[in-house]
Design a protein around this motif. Structure first.
Motif, PDB file in Angstrom:
ATOM      1  N   CYS A   1       0.852  -1.183   0.000  1.00 19.44           N
ATOM      2  CA  CYS A   1       0.000   0.000   0.000  1.00 19.44           C
ATOM      3  C   CYS A   1       0.891   1.237   0.000  1.00 19.44           C
ATOM      4  CB  CYS A   1      -0.908  -0.004   1.220  1.00 19.44           C
ATOM      5  SG  CYS A   1      -1.898   1.502   1.351  1.00 19.44           S
TER       6      CYS A   1
ATOM      7  N   CYS B   1      -0.269   3.640   3.311  1.00 22.94           N
ATOM      8  CA  CYS B   1       0.077   3.319   4.709  1.00 22.94           C
ATOM      9  C   CYS B   1       1.305   2.430   4.838  1.00 22.94           C
ATOM     10  CB  CYS B   1      -1.115   2.684   5.424  1.00 22.94           C
ATOM     11  SG  CYS B   1      -1.445   0.966   4.944  1.00 22.94           S
TER      12      CYS B   1
ATOM     13  N   CYS C   1      -6.596  -1.675   0.014  1.00 20.14           N
ATOM     14  CA  CYS C   1      -5.805  -1.984   1.210  1.00 20.14           C
ATOM     15  C   CYS C   1      -6.736  -2.236   2.383  1.00 20.14           C
ATOM     16  CB  CYS C   1      -4.873  -0.815   1.527  1.00 20.14           C
ATOM     17  SG  CYS C   1      -4.056  -0.996   3.133  1.00 20.14           S
TER      18      CYS C   1
ATOM     19  N   PHE D   1      -5.948  -2.297   5.408  1.00 18.64           N
ATOM     20  CA  PHE D   1      -5.528  -1.531   6.584  1.00 18.64           C
ATOM     21  C   PHE D   1      -6.055  -0.089   6.534  1.00 18.64           C
ATOM     22  CE2 PHE D   1      -2.381  -4.857   5.865  1.00 18.64           C
ATOM     23  CZ  PHE D   1      -2.338  -5.473   7.108  1.00 18.64           C
ATOM     24  N   CYS D   2      -6.059   0.524   5.329  1.00 17.26           N
ATOM     25  CA  CYS D   2      -6.469   1.941   5.253  1.00 17.26           C
ATOM     26  C   CYS D   2      -7.439   2.213   4.103  1.00 17.26           C
ATOM     27  CB  CYS D   2      -5.235   2.840   5.134  1.00 17.26           C
ATOM     28  SG  CYS D   2      -4.482   2.837   3.494  1.00 17.26           S
TER      29      CYS D   2
ATOM     30  N   SER E   1      -7.030   2.387   1.090  1.00 19.01           N
ATOM     31  CA  SER E   1      -6.453   3.052  -0.075  1.00 19.01           C
ATOM     32  C   SER E   1      -6.506   2.116  -1.288  1.00 19.01           C
ATOM     33  CB  SER E   1      -5.000   3.425   0.210  1.00 19.01           C
ATOM     34  OG  SER E   1      -4.354   3.811  -0.991  1.00 19.01           O
TER      35      SER E   1
HETATM   36 ZN   LIG Z   1      -3.038   1.046   3.291  1.00 19.82          ZN
END
Ligand SMILES: [Zn+2]
Lengths: 143, 400
Positions: free
Chosen positions: A36, A39, A50, A52-53, A55
């Protein structure tokens, strides 16, 4: 296997939009993992967002190829003709050093069974399995 | 705690076909045997069936034509894995979409194909390639190209062709983390065989010793042949009815206390808590919907496509702590028919045969009805049933 018998064709990966970078990397003998760009988390297997974020700015990046052995199994029964003359081989889940629990499914080569152990340091090796197929496998790290 | 909708469902009937290895009996014949048995067992006629659900080899339309009933509309529960049609049936009767739903699973030796569920988006679970000879089909498209969904393609590319390979790595990690031993896996297999001796339909009933287990042909270390379930032909059917029918059932209705399912994050090898699997999430889902606890469970019928899967379920469902499944089953006393938690009382898939999770369900119903004959667990009132492994898992809590 008998030398007169033609070797079975390997099961070939079919790169798609998500995985083309990976196989392009393998052709250059580089291990590339999706990362990513927002992040910094690595993501495997490749995804479009992503987790996690959220994106969408994701790209394949070369990684060190260093890993530790997470788990393994010695395959003694082939489930595809290509592997019939290659058993036993050691299938492995390796944890790439770039990120905790960034697992990579592969094989360990050049390692006697008694030396297989959780946490064993490994490094990537690009192995030509056939004229058509090169795979990133792992062997005990040399240094 | 608000009542979960599945509590409005009962299992009113059960049926099983002839079972065996390479029977030459057609899918349709096997399905007809189990379906007609289940409908009769429920005290119903085919025309009472207004929903038919399956994931398997005999399409519901075939059953409608040859057995009766109406296909109706039963939405699969996407998190249920192989129990998706069962869970869908629970919800269908709870919602009033159907009164009596026939659910069946029919398998032939090679495991049976799995149709995409019509009402949901659950993926077909991966299945092992039984031999190199057969490996040209199934997961591959033309010219040997790997053409399977999601994360499976990379697994195949590296020669990890079978669930035996993938789960062997989970088992190995469990051994590394917790000191689990091969003999502990063996205790499970030996217990199952002991139970199979009391099940006339089980395909392997002769006694098995620990030496037999340890000496079996290796498949994918630490798994040998006796860590892997036995392919068979057969069919199992149940009838799911709304709870109101319980009073009219000719046989004791089996009540549904809770269900849990998961299509876990992380696929086969990307869970941060590896070697845990989707079973852990499915079990949490199940316990979140009931006041019962693992201590209330009298019998456990837990999926054993491979020995390690049952270990994973024992821990996921809270019968023992994380990493403690090995000591839990050791010596086989606790999990024996007379033990604290009789486990896979019919012989399991390891000895009775692979029915993709439907035999565990059938056996739980038999036990709760008090009809399990020589292997009956006295006073069994609460049963845990689980199916699946890897990224797909479903489980049920059933009561008398
Ligand atoms: Zn991310």
């Amino acid at each position: 296997m008998s030398s007169t018998e033609p070797s079975a064709k390997p099961p070939m990966p079919v790169p798609d939009e998500l995985t083309q970078f990976f196989w392009d990397g393998v052709a250059r003998h580089e291990l590339c993992i999706q990362r990513c760009q927002t992040c910094g988390h690595y993501i495997h297997y490749p995804k479009t967002i992503c987790r996690f974020c959220q994106s969408r700015d994701l790209a394949g990046e070369r990684v060190s190829g260093k890993a530790t052995l997470y788990s393994w199994t010695i395959a003694t029964q082939p489930f595809h003709p290509f592997w019939v003359d290659k058993i036993p081989y050691t299938l492995a889940t390796v944890e790439l050093v770039e990120q905790p629990r960034l697992m990579f499914m592969s094989q360990v080569i050049d390692c006697p069974e008694e030396e297989l152990e959780g946490g064993l340091p490994l490094e990537v090796a690009f192995v030509e399995m056939s004229s058509e197929l090169t795979l990133p496998l792992f062997r005990p790290a040399r240094g | 705690m608000p009542d979960a909708p599945e509590k409005q469902a009962i299992i009113s009937g059960i049926g099983i076909s002839r079972v065996g290895r390479k029977t030459d009996i057609s899918h349709l014949d096997l399905t007809t045997e189990s379906a007609t048995a289940a409908i009769a067992d429920a005290g119903l006629r085919p025309e009472d069936i207004d929903g038919i659900a399956t994931m398997g080899d005999t399409p519901p339309e075939e059953v409608e034509q040859h057995v009766g009933g109406r296909v109706g509309s039963v939405a699969m529960v996407g998190t249920g894995g192989l129990l998706a049609p069962v869970m869908g049936a629970f919800l269908a009767v709870a919602n009033g979409d159907a009164r009596h739903v026939l659910v069946y699973r029919t398998v032939k030796m090679m495991g049976g194909s799995i149709l995409p569920p019509s009402g949901g988006d659950a993926p077909a679970p991966p299945r092992p390639r039984p031999s190199a000879r057969r490996a040209g089909g199934g997961g591959e498209g033309a010219e040997g190209m790997v053409n399977v969904m999601g994360d499976m393609a990379p697994l195949l590319t590296y020669g990890a062709y079978s669930a035996a390979n993938w789960l062997a790595m989970h088992a190995q990690r469990h051994m590394y983390l917790y000191g689990t031993t091969k003999e502990q896996f063996g205790a499970l297999a030996v217990n199952s065989r002991r139970n199979a001796a009391f099940n006339e339909r089980a395909v392997y009933r002769e006694p098995m010793t620990m030496d037999d287990y340890l000496g079996a042909r290796p498949v994918s270390d630490p798994f040998g042949l006796l860590d892997c379930d036995v392919p068979i032909d057969g069919s199992i059917a149940i009838v799911v009815s709304s709870a109101q029918y319980g009073a009219d059932c000719p046989n004791p209705p089996v009540r549904v206390e809770s269900m849990g399912g998961s299509r876990g994050q992380g696929g086969w090898d990307q869970r941060p808590d590896y070697p845990k699997m989707a079973s852990i999430d499915a079990a949490a889902d199940l316990w979140s919907k009931t006041d019962l606890t693992p201590a209330d469970v009298d019998i456990a019928e837990l999926y054993d496509g491979f020995t390690f899967l049952t270990f994973a379920w024992l821990e996921a469902l809270g019968f023992c702590g994380t990493g403690e499944s090995g000591p839990f089953v050791e010596r086989g006393t606790r999990i024996a028919l007379g033990g604290d938690l009789p486990l896979n009382t019919y012989g399991g898939q390891l000895s009775a045969g692979r029915m993709h999770g439907y035999w565990v369900l059938h056996e739980a119903c038999l036990q709760l009805r008090g009809e399990a004959g020589e292997r009956q667990v006295e006073g069994a009132e609460v049963a845990a049933v689980s199916v699946g492994g890897g990224p797909i898992a479903g489980c049920l809590l059933l009561t008398r």
